[in-house]
Design an enzyme around this catalytic site. Sequence first.
Site, PDB file in Angstrom:
ATOM      1  N   ASP A   9       0.854  -1.189   0.000  1.00  0.00           N
ATOM      2  CA  ASP A   9       0.000   0.000   0.000  1.00  0.00           C
ATOM      3  C   ASP A   9       0.888   1.236   0.000  1.00  0.00           C
ATOM      4  O   ASP A   9       1.802   1.350   0.829  1.00  0.00           O
ATOM      5  CB  ASP A   9      -0.902   0.014   1.235  1.00  0.00           C
ATOM      6  CG  ASP A   9      -1.962  -1.078   1.187  1.00  0.00           C
ATOM      7  OD1 ASP A   9      -2.063  -1.763   0.156  1.00  0.00           O
ATOM      8  OD2 ASP A   9      -2.682  -1.241   2.190  1.00  0.00           O
ATOM      9  N   ASP A 131     -15.268  -3.424  -1.017  1.00  0.00           N
ATOM     10  CA  ASP A 131     -14.784  -3.111   0.324  1.00  0.00           C
ATOM     11  C   ASP A 131     -15.995  -2.790   1.184  1.00  0.00           C
ATOM     12  O   ASP A 131     -16.779  -1.896   0.849  1.00  0.00           O
ATOM     13  CB  ASP A 131     -13.833  -1.915   0.278  1.00  0.00           C
ATOM     14  CG  ASP A 131     -12.729  -2.108  -0.754  1.00  0.00           C
ATOM     15  OD1 ASP A 131     -12.163  -3.210  -0.785  1.00  0.00           O
ATOM     16  OD2 ASP A 131     -12.444  -1.163  -1.508  1.00  0.00           O
TER      17      ASP A 131
END
Length: 234
Positions: A9, A131
């Site tokens: 990330d 998500d």
Amino acid sequence: MIKLWPAIDLINATSVRLTEGKYDSEVKMARSAEESVLFYNQYQCVDRIHIVDLIGAKNQVSIESDYINQLRSLTDKPMEVGGGIRDRNTIDTYFNNGIDYCIIGTKGIEDLAWLSHMTQAFPNRLYLSIDAYRRQVKINGWEEDAGLDIFDLLQQVESLPLGGIIYTDISKDGKLEGPNFEITQQLVQATQKPIIASGGIRHQQDLAQLESIGVHAAIVGKAAHNATFWEGLS
């Protein structure tokens, strides 16, 4: 064995992890993104590297593409990228620069006609990232409620030629408390598409349990920085 896709990330070309997707929980990882790619190159069990442009996801535009191109040059392993991908031009740019798969989130959820068009243009190379906080879908860097249940969304995209569905339970993400096995298994049973589990994965026992319920691949973030996670893997 279940496919293993370690995650990197990025915020400002730095490898970080968030907890529950909260940007104020940012923690810099001990290994840089470059070091992580080189580390994952050692493992045959890693068959893809998962890259997320976190600021891109939040700001609705790709930010880290130049840096991601540098990471692409460090590995022969397939690489997928998500975060801020909202138009055909961004997808084309990533693919032209050697990225193998793109992950679509907010834009695809808000505009199913566009998602359908993109999947027809790039069959099996786009993944939809769902998500959710438990079952409620979140968008725009997980900061807004989409007003959708994950199973309703899954039904709406079932006919599209997606590479698969990446499911992240935000309530589990970055906590090393284990994934949401219950909802993940329900998703596997609700679709013919490959389900990729993300969020909370701790160790190889979690991988084995995910494999036992039919999960296609596991995206591993924080745990991939623990030496014990890799013990016995080749």
